[in-house]
Motif scaffolding. Structure first.
Motif, PDB file in Angstrom:
ATOM      1  N   ASP A   1      48.317  48.687  65.706  1.00  0.00           N
ATOM      2  CA  ASP A   1      48.081  47.298  65.332  1.00  0.00           C
ATOM      3  C   ASP A   1      46.618  47.016  65.009  1.00  0.00           C
ATOM      4  OD1 ASP A   1      47.146  47.667  67.858  1.00  0.00           O
ATOM      5  OD2 ASP A   1      48.033  45.837  68.711  1.00  0.00           O
ATOM      6  N   ALA A   2      45.787  48.051  64.937  1.00  0.00           N
ATOM      7  CA  ALA A   2      44.377  47.858  64.593  1.00  0.00           C
ATOM      8  C   ALA A   2      44.241  47.425  63.133  1.00  0.00           C
ATOM      9  CB  ALA A   2      43.601  49.151  64.830  1.00  0.00           C
ATOM     10  N   ARG A   3      43.239  46.601  62.838  1.00  0.00           N
ATOM     11  CA  ARG A   3      42.944  46.240  61.453  1.00  0.00           C
ATOM     12  C   ARG A   3      42.509  47.495  60.705  1.00  0.00           C
ATOM     13  NH1 ARG A   3      38.441  43.535  61.072  1.00  0.00           N
ATOM     14  NH2 ARG A   3      38.898  42.391  59.150  1.00  0.00           N
ATOM     15  N   SER A   4      43.092  47.715  59.540  1.00  0.00           N
ATOM     16  CA  SER A   4      42.804  48.954  58.824  1.00  0.00           C
ATOM     17  C   SER A   4      42.666  48.699  57.337  1.00  0.00           C
ATOM     18  CB  SER A   4      43.907  49.992  59.089  1.00  0.00           C
ATOM     19  OG  SER A   4      45.150  49.514  58.588  1.00  0.00           O
ATOM     20  N   ARG A   5      42.170  49.714  56.635  1.00  0.00           N
ATOM     21  CA  ARG A   5      41.999  49.625  55.187  1.00  0.00           C
ATOM     22  C   ARG A   5      42.175  51.016  54.600  1.00  0.00           C
ATOM     23  NH1 ARG A   5      38.161  47.386  51.506  1.00  0.00           N
ATOM     24  NH2 ARG A   5      38.762  48.140  49.464  1.00  0.00           N
ATOM     25  N   GLU A   6      42.896  51.081  53.499  1.00  0.00           N
ATOM     26  CA  GLU A   6      43.138  52.357  52.825  1.00  0.00           C
ATOM     27  C   GLU A   6      42.168  52.522  51.664  1.00  0.00           C
ATOM     28  OE1 GLU A   6      46.959  54.904  51.132  1.00  0.00           O
ATOM     29  OE2 GLU A   6      46.956  52.706  50.972  1.00  0.00           O
ATOM     30  N   PHE A   7      41.522  53.670  51.608  1.00  0.00           N
ATOM     31  CA  PHE A   7      40.573  53.977  50.546  1.00  0.00           C
ATOM     32  C   PHE A   7      41.025  55.222  49.787  1.00  0.00           C
ATOM     33  CE2 PHE A   7      37.705  51.623  53.433  1.00  0.00           C
ATOM     34  CZ  PHE A   7      37.187  50.697  52.526  1.00  0.00           C
ATOM     35  N   VAL A   8      40.594  55.302  48.527  1.00  0.00           N
ATOM     36  CA  VAL A   8      40.953  56.421  47.658  1.00  0.00           C
ATOM     37  C   VAL A   8      39.772  57.374  47.526  1.00  0.00           C
ATOM     38  CG1 VAL A   8      41.617  57.074  45.311  1.00  0.00           C
ATOM     39  CG2 VAL A   8      42.604  55.030  46.371  1.00  0.00           C
ATOM     40  N   LEU A   9      40.051  58.677  47.651  1.00  0.00           N
ATOM     41  CA  LEU A   9      39.033  59.699  47.431  1.00  0.00           C
ATOM     42  C   LEU A   9      38.883  59.927  45.927  1.00  0.00           C
ATOM     43  CD1 LEU A   9      40.012  60.118  50.423  1.00  0.00           C
ATOM     44  CD2 LEU A   9      39.450  62.551  50.106  1.00  0.00           C
ATOM     45  N   CYS A  10      37.640  59.808  45.441  1.00  0.00           N
ATOM     46  CA  CYS A  10      37.390  59.867  43.994  1.00  0.00           C
ATOM     47  C   CYS A  10      36.806  61.190  43.539  1.00  0.00           C
ATOM     48  CB  CYS A  10      36.470  58.722  43.581  1.00  0.00           C
ATOM     49  SG  CYS A  10      37.238  57.099  43.743  1.00  0.00           S
ATOM     50  N   GLY A  11      36.905  62.211  44.384  1.00  0.00           N
ATOM     51  CA  GLY A  11      36.529  63.543  43.946  1.00  0.00           C
ATOM     52  C   GLY A  11      35.068  63.877  44.164  1.00  0.00           C
TER      53      GLY A  11
ATOM     54  N   GLN B   1      33.940  64.680  48.775  1.00  0.00           N
ATOM     55  CA  GLN B   1      34.425  63.709  47.803  1.00  0.00           C
ATOM     56  C   GLN B   1      33.866  62.321  48.116  1.00  0.00           C
ATOM     57  OE1 GLN B   1      38.416  63.809  46.293  1.00  0.00           O
ATOM     58  NE2 GLN B   1      38.932  65.656  47.453  1.00  0.00           N
ATOM     59  N   ILE B   2      33.600  61.550  47.071  1.00  0.00           N
ATOM     60  CA  ILE B   2      33.034  60.220  47.240  1.00  0.00           C
ATOM     61  C   ILE B   2      34.151  59.190  47.421  1.00  0.00           C
ATOM     62  CG2 ILE B   2      32.895  59.825  44.742  1.00  0.00           C
ATOM     63  CD1 ILE B   2      30.483  58.474  47.437  1.00  0.00           C
ATOM     64  N   VAL B   3      33.933  58.289  48.351  1.00  0.00           N
ATOM     65  CA  VAL B   3      34.833  57.171  48.593  1.00  0.00           C
ATOM     66  C   VAL B   3      34.004  55.897  48.425  1.00  0.00           C
ATOM     67  CG1 VAL B   3      36.323  55.993  50.242  1.00  0.00           C
ATOM     68  CG2 VAL B   3      36.238  58.501  50.208  1.00  0.00           C
ATOM     69  N   ILE B   4      34.395  55.042  47.495  1.00  0.00           N
ATOM     70  CA  ILE B   4      33.651  53.808  47.242  1.00  0.00           C
ATOM     71  C   ILE B   4      34.275  52.672  48.052  1.00  0.00           C
ATOM     72  CG2 ILE B   4      32.912  52.157  45.484  1.00  0.00           C
ATOM     73  CD1 ILE B   4      31.605  54.925  45.310  1.00  0.00           C
ATOM     74  N   THR B   5      33.430  51.948  48.779  1.00  0.00           N
ATOM     75  CA  THR B   5      33.923  50.850  49.612  1.00  0.00           C
ATOM     76  C   THR B   5      33.603  49.479  49.037  1.00  0.00           C
ATOM     77  OG1 THR B   5      31.911  50.942  50.960  1.00  0.00           O
ATOM     78  CG2 THR B   5      33.806  52.228  51.708  1.00  0.00           C
ATOM     79  N   GLY B   6      32.688  49.385  48.083  1.00  0.00           N
ATOM     80  CA  GLY B   6      32.379  48.086  47.489  1.00  0.00           C
ATOM     81  C   GLY B   6      30.985  48.061  46.891  1.00  0.00           C
ATOM     82  N   ARG B   7      30.625  46.891  46.340  1.00  0.00           N
ATOM     83  CA  ARG B   7      29.296  46.688  45.778  1.00  0.00           C
ATOM     84  C   ARG B   7      28.367  46.131  46.847  1.00  0.00           C
ATOM     85  NH1 ARG B   7      27.257  48.797  41.502  1.00  0.00           N
ATOM     86  NH2 ARG B   7      26.065  46.937  40.915  1.00  0.00           N
ATOM     87  N   ALA B   8      27.169  46.689  46.934  1.00  0.00           N
ATOM     88  CA  ALA B   8      26.216  46.248  47.955  1.00  0.00           C
ATOM     89  C   ALA B   8      25.887  44.769  47.809  1.00  0.00           C
ATOM     90  CB  ALA B   8      24.944  47.097  47.877  1.00  0.00           C
ATOM     91  N   LYS B   9      25.735  44.291  46.580  1.00  0.00           N
ATOM     92  CA  LYS B   9      25.327  42.898  46.374  1.00  0.00           C
ATOM     93  C   LYS B   9      26.432  41.916  46.745  1.00  0.00           C
ATOM     94  CE  LYS B   9      26.698  42.688  41.485  1.00  0.00           C
ATOM     95  NZ  LYS B   9      26.240  42.464  40.098  1.00  0.00           N
ATOM     96  N   ASP B  10      27.687  42.398  46.825  1.00  0.00           N
ATOM     97  CA  ASP B  10      28.803  41.510  47.162  1.00  0.00           C
ATOM     98  C   ASP B  10      29.073  41.435  48.657  1.00  0.00           C
ATOM     99  OD1 ASP B  10      29.252  40.922  44.491  1.00  0.00           O
ATOM    100  OD2 ASP B  10      30.738  42.511  44.235  1.00  0.00           O
ATOM    101  N   LEU B  11      28.440  42.304  49.433  1.00  0.00           N
ATOM    102  CA  LEU B  11      28.723  42.380  50.856  1.00  0.00           C
ATOM    103  C   LEU B  11      28.422  41.045  51.548  1.00  0.00           C
ATOM    104  CD1 LEU B  11      29.734  44.813  52.499  1.00  0.00           C
ATOM    105  CD2 LEU B  11      27.379  45.211  53.210  1.00  0.00           C
TER     106      LEU B  11
ATOM    107  N   THR C   1      44.306  59.552  49.742  1.00  0.00           N
ATOM    108  CA  THR C   1      43.750  58.382  50.401  1.00  0.00           C
ATOM    109  C   THR C   1      43.567  58.658  51.891  1.00  0.00           C
ATOM    110  OG1 THR C   1      45.862  57.352  51.011  1.00  0.00           O
ATOM    111  CG2 THR C   1      45.021  56.909  48.788  1.00  0.00           C
ATOM    112  N   GLU C   2      42.788  57.788  52.523  1.00  0.00           N
ATOM    113  CA  GLU C   2      42.716  57.812  53.973  1.00  0.00           C
ATOM    114  C   GLU C   2      42.592  56.381  54.478  1.00  0.00           C
ATOM    115  OE1 GLU C   2      39.488  60.304  55.082  1.00  0.00           O
ATOM    116  OE2 GLU C   2      38.039  58.666  55.011  1.00  0.00           O
TER     117      GLU C   2
END
Length: 572
Positions: free
Chosen positions: A376-386, A452-462, A355-356
């Motif tokens: 203290d910055a707002r952050s988010r952890e994502f998973v590397l999917c290979g 490696q690809i990291v998915i952040t979400g669905r475009a239509k849900d943004l 993850t990163e």
């Protein structure tokens, strides 16, 4: 079996032709492996060796043709986790017919809605016959009332049908192998056309490169056959790899999630997959019981897919089951979709989750995945999917359709031999999704890092909030983590276009009928989201289990939006 099958026991594919799933089945049938079905108490209720499946499916294929179904037709199959579905699926394949697996009613709101949904799918698939489990025959007959079908019933209704004369014709590798309906398609279902060639390309890549299957591997699955991860990942790919599978029905897993782990332990299984919520449900249940001598140390590939991967959920699972032999290095993140048959990427084996953590403000405002600049910055952890599977490509593109550099968020495109042929009888939707040069617009957003690809979400849900691109799952997870009593899956966030601008809405499941408690929950959710994301949010409370989910169990934000718009204005 009848003598009609005896003279057909030969490989279907002629020399030099590309293989199909039937060639894989017949090769697997030379060994002792097969499918095993278990009850909600973990008792073996049926065993279907591949060798027997070949014979029974061939015989049923002649019966299908005898009832009037023709090569090139489609057949609707209500896909319960039982041997009869598997028999009918391969009977269709031997008959040159494309099966169209269809969901069970568990993910739908009420009997009438389910029947309407199945009827739409039968019509969209242009089915010439439809089959259901015995317990659902009356429902299927009602759903198909008035449709021009050769047969509507169960596998037993083929018993007295005179078989067509043989021999069976080998399928063309470029012919349709099956129709896969997208799990989110309800009002207007779209069938993904998967050819034998695409299926074999994906199943072979999954087996050889993604999971690197080997002698002694064994699978366990509770994933539904009507979803691509259950159908391709744990019915068709194991046949290509020659592996046995132990099945538990999805409904039984939902009631007794630890039975999944017990089957892995009992059968020394090595490969099993789940979306994040399956691991979460199992860890929650395990926290309340004594696991005794449970030993899942044989589990070498604990795959995650089918939804956004939640690393904290998986860490909690690893902590709970670590004392019982589970190794965090067994986690295998992956990425894919039905339009790519199933898989597009696999994280490297034996490395566990990689993850990163990125700065959420820069991600939202600039589309850049950069490390946080302060504690203290707002952050988010994502998973590397290979990386992409061999022979496949993945790009993240900007608004100008140009490939973005690494760590820049863009729309995810993919190309390779596993892609669908088209959306069945949907030329406009196909043209919007598949380019002439073979690139698939996945509809996902993500970025690449070290290939490696990291998915952040669905475009239509943004959601656009004050010039920032905000992912709804960030708001949903913030509520689940920050508001006492809110469970995983209790929140759906989406936006609604209004004349005065975009309205952000949160539907929250509430189990209390006390007016004060309900008002307090709505106020707390609204306050938390306003403070953390700087935007007002319309909060509406719904009853327990009221949030709509797809046939694969994922939250359906589009249907949640429809639910909200259908609600009468009321005070939160």
């Amino acid at each position: 079996m009848t003598s009609d099958v005896a003279d057909l026991a030969r490989p279907l594919t002629s020399a030099g032709a590309a293989p199909t799933i039937l060639d894989a089945l017949e090769a697997a049938g030379r060994g002792p492996e097969g499918f095993n079905f278990h009850s909600g108490k973990g008792v073996l209720t049926g065993a279907l060796p591949f060798s027997r499946l070949v014979k029974e499916a061939r015989a049923l294929a002649l019966k299908l043709l005898g009832v009037g179904v023709k090569p090139g037709d489609h057949v609707a199959l209500i896909a319960d986790t039982e041997g009869d579905f598997v028999r009918l699926f391969f009977a269709c394949a031997y008959a040159g017919v494309a099966p169209a697996p269809m969901p069970l009613p568990m993910a739908f709101g009420g009997r009438d809605n389910y029947l309407l949904h199945v009827r739409r799918m039968i019509e969209c698939s242009a089915a010439s016959a439809a089959f259901a489990p015995a317990a659902m025959k009356d429902w299927l007959v009602e759903a198909a009332d008035g449709l021009d079908l050769h047969l509507v019933g169960t596998i037993e209704d083929l018993a007295d049908v005179a078989p067509a004369p043989g021999p069976l014709t080998p399928p063309d590798p470029d012919a349709l192998a099956y129709l896969q309906f997208s799990s989110g398609s309800t009002r207007f279902p779209k069938g993904v056309s998967v050819t034998h060639r695409s299926l074999m390309a994906n199943a072979t890549a999954i087996s050889r490169h993604g999971l690197k299957t080997r002698a002694g591997d064994r699978c366990v699955s509770w994933l539904p056959f009507y979803h691509d991860m259950g159908l391709v990942g744990f019915m068709l790919s194991p046949i290509v790899a020659g592996l046995s599978v132990d099945y538990l029905a999805t409904r039984d897993f939902a009631r007794r999630p630890l039975l999944w782990l017990e089957l892995i332990a009992r059968n020394k299984a090595t490969i099993s997959y789940s979306p994040s919520f399956g691991f979460e449900l199992s860890a929650q249940r395990a926290a309340t019981v004594d696991l005794g001598t449970l030993d899942v140390s044989s589990w070498r590939c604990a795959g995650i897919g089918g939804d956004m991967i939640r690393p904290h959920v998986l860490r909690r699972f690893a902590e709970r089951f670590g004392p019982h032999g589970f190794s965090p290095s067994a986690f295998v993140a992956s990425y894919g979709m039905a339009e790519a048959t199933l898989a597009l990427s696999f994280a490297p084996l034996d490395e566990g989750l990689k993850t990163e953590t990125v700065d959420l403000d820069r991600l939202e405002q600039e589309g850049v995945a950069a490390p946080p600049t302060s504690a203290d910055a707002r952050s988010r952890e994502f998973v590397l999917c290979g990386p992409a599977l061999p022979g496949h490509e993945i790009e993240c593109r900007g608004p100008d359709d140009a490939a973005m550099p690494e760590r820049r968020v863009g729309r995810v495109f993919a190309r390779g031999p596993s892609l669908m042929r088209d959306y069945f009888r949907e030329p406009e939707a196909t043209a919007e999704t598949l380019s002439p040069d073979g690139w698939l617009d996945t509809g996902d957003l993500g970025y690449l890092v070290h290939g490696q690809i990291v998915i952040t979400g669905r475009a239509k849900d943004l959601i656009l909030v004050n010039g920032r691109n905000v992912w709804p799952q960030d708001l949903e997870w913030a509520v689940e983590a920050g508001v006492p009593g809110v469970r995983s899956g209790d929140v759906a966030v989406f936006s609604v276009d209004r004349p005065e601008g975009e309205e952000v809405v949160a539907l929250v499941q509430c189990r209390s009928q006390d007016p004060a408690a309900r008002a307090g929950l709505a106020e707390e959710v609204g306050k938390l989201l306003r403070l953390q994301f700087g935007t007002p949010v319309t909060v509406r409370l719904v009853g327990a289990h009221a949030l709509p989910v797809t046939s694969s169990g994922k939250l359906s934000r589009s249907r949640a939006r429809e639910l909200f718009l259908a609600m009468q204005p009321e005070a939160a």
